[in-house]
Design an enzyme around this catalytic site. Sequence first.
Site, PDB file in Angstrom:
ATOM      1  N   ASP A 159      39.822  34.917  51.285  1.00 56.83           N
ATOM      2  CA  ASP A 159      39.235  34.353  52.511  1.00 56.83           C
ATOM      3  C   ASP A 159      40.348  33.953  53.475  1.00 56.83           C
ATOM      4  OD1 ASP A 159      40.026  32.279  50.747  1.00 56.83           O
ATOM      5  OD2 ASP A 159      38.794  30.833  51.824  1.00 56.83           O
ATOM      6  N   HIS A 184      38.728  41.391  45.843  1.00 53.58           N
ATOM      7  CA  HIS A 184      37.963  40.560  46.786  1.00 53.58           C
ATOM      8  C   HIS A 184      38.983  39.976  47.751  1.00 53.58           C
ATOM      9  CE1 HIS A 184      34.442  38.062  47.903  1.00 53.58           C
ATOM     10  NE2 HIS A 184      35.356  37.155  48.214  1.00 53.58           N
ATOM     11  N   ASP A 236      36.535  45.703  38.737  1.00 53.80           N
ATOM     12  CA  ASP A 236      37.280  46.092  39.933  1.00 53.80           C
ATOM     13  C   ASP A 236      36.283  46.392  41.042  1.00 53.80           C
ATOM     14  OD1 ASP A 236      39.192  46.777  41.717  1.00 53.80           O
ATOM     15  OD2 ASP A 236      39.504  48.796  40.921  1.00 53.80           O
ATOM     16  N   GLU A 273      39.321  38.387  42.818  1.00 48.30           N
ATOM     17  CA  GLU A 273      39.888  37.882  44.071  1.00 48.30           C
ATOM     18  C   GLU A 273      41.406  37.734  43.882  1.00 48.30           C
ATOM     19  OE1 GLU A 273      37.845  34.480  45.761  1.00 48.30           O
ATOM     20  OE2 GLU A 273      39.112  34.480  47.555  1.00 48.30           O
TER      21      GLU A 273
END
Length: 687
Positions: A199, A518, A567, A576
């Site tokens: 993020d 991620h 994956d 992530e």
Amino acid sequence: MPTQDLERQDTDPEDAVISRSIAVTLSLGITASFAADRGNPNLHANQVGYLPGQVKAAALRLAPVDSSFQIISEPGGEVVYEGFGGPKKYWSPADDTVRLYDFTAFRTPGTYRVQVPGNGVSYPFEISPEVYTPATKAAIKSYYYQRASIALTAEFAGKWARAAGHPDNQVLVHGSAATPERPRGFVLSSPKGWYDAGDYNKYVVNSGISTWTLLDAYLMSPAYFDTLNLNIPESSNDLPDLLDEALWNIDWVYTMQDLDGGVYHKLTTAKFSGFVMPSADKAVRYVVQKSTTATLDYAALMAQTSRIFRKFEAQRPGFADSCLARAIRAWDWAAANPSVAYIQDSLTNPTVATGEYGDGRSSDERIWAAMELTLATRRDSFWTAVFPTGKFSGTFQNPSWNQVSTLGLMSALNAIDSLVGVVDTSGMRSKLRSIGTEARNRMLLNPYLVPVGTKDLSWGSSSTIANYALLAFHWYKLSADTSYRSVAVTALDWLYGRNPLGVSFVTGFGQISPMHPHHRPSGADGIVEPIPGLVAGGPNGQRQDSAACEAEGASYPYLLSALSWIDAECSYASNEVAINWNAPLVALLGGIQADEIYGGATAVSPWKAHRSGWMPIGVSRKGSSLSVLSKDGTPLLEVRVMSASGRTLARTEPHSASTTLEGIPAGLVVVAARSAQGWVSTSSAGF
Ligand code: G3I
Ligand code: 9MR
């Protein structure tokens, strides 16, 4: 030969387990022909390679009774080393029975594969004196790709060049952080920093441990890191590139202090963005409520920074002093506000739903900050604030973002000379030794010879493993006991492929590595390869994302904790990336590589040194008579000859180094011999 092995194994009676590897292989998007080409998918080695002077091993699931193995050259297939594997051992988190093949004694640089007679070969791998340097550089460079507020140009970022995102020069004060001087909606500038993970938010708590770990890596091996050119925009200045990269984040963290000394818990959007590039995420960013943990983490990092940048006064005039002044102000705020937790659910207008990094207990953060401040100031008042009797004490455990006291212990032990005469340092060494020994026990008890315990396989397991290894490595640096260094080396083996999935968890490294982390930039940039050098969270038995992944048509094929990794981009709980997971990877890689270059002692097999086991036997046949010899002279307590199906054909208890058994029928037989150290075996396929 590898193709044949796979075909042969498809018809193996233990079909169910075999098909597991193949399913894993295929779920990774690797074609069947590539899978065949890569070798036996059950034979796992470090896919990056091994350093000549360090411990080296491979592991085979479904190993044959015959324990012999070879190292063969690649290409060419010439046998360059022969040895015997250890006893087969069961590991419940993967429902695996594995045999370990240790070839620590083989040190000749080159490219090789491990070969197990009748069971094919591993991937090719290198043995080379600088095998970890490319991986070290990439692991550090991954932070450059995480930079906020700057465009990544092709000169430095290659095909991953991208526009700048998140200038963060107009950040709003959230209502939870409002003060009369900085009311709700007040505009602040808080640029630079690294994106936390997949993020785009910036979190002080997680920045603390991440940046500390990179700086600590530098302090352990400055000579090595000084030589690394990372090709970042600052490469031509006169600071080491690792420190330049760390400064990108420190310069941001620095701005997160409010006027009263308290530190905003994080800088964040209200919600996670979609999978878009940084420049496309234009949502409002806020600084939110101050917290005790963020403030103490800030104090610790700023104190450590001041200590390091004292030596670089010319490059950053006044920086060390102002970092230290800020650290002390943060410490004072935390003393006056000892238990202000960040509880995200209590935030309103807007509500905030990004990473919480909530942690109601700040005693470990206090210890860390106190130890860093003692080192930075050489004053004992910080020390006695946390150790009231003056004596070092307390609970110290494997570090993680919410458990940081051991970071202070490692800093203090590394610079212990500067504390002598200032505070009572007794007891510190034995504390680190005891946690390091826990890490070493994990390695010795794990059939894969990796420092992984059953309980370690939760969110971010890669970093749990790497942090354990890092503290063991610190203890090695203090004690010179190489068995602790092996904990660090074997942790890298896990991360780069010697694990039940046979996968390297680091993007861009190894024959099979994450292709769909991620990670928003990797997902949104339209480039097939993810940004390299990023370690995935790794197997996580809690699979908190399984519903989210199911909704996207991706599911975990296995529910065992060591196999709970996919994956797939949806998998924030196993796939992530995060700055606090990459940092111990950098420290391990750089520390071990530096140790190899600058002359650490050559390793002996830790398995051999601490476990029973590995008596090589030689067998020769003359007609129906078989002679069995223990090659290192260890007395043979018992020798059995068995048919291929396991029926005992002959048995004797020689209590000497050699024996001969008569009346052995023609055809394939298996010879097993027991010494005081355990069993070894070989089959007539091998003699
Ligand atoms: O530590 C316990 C362990 O003792 C216990 O056995 C196990 C059983 O449930 O749980 C473990 O706790 C887990 C903890 O991570 C371990 O550190 C929690 O279940 C798990 O929910 C928690 O996950 C954290 C996650 O955020 C969710 O809050 C991760 O540590 C943390 O690294 C992760 O951080 C996120 C940020 O919030 C947002 N940015 C990405 C970043 C990485 O995923
Ligand atoms: O992308 C987010 C990741 O960084 C976090 O670790 C994770 C858990 O907090 O959440 C991810 O975001 C997901 C959110 O929680 C639920 N909706 C989908 C989001 C993106 O996959």
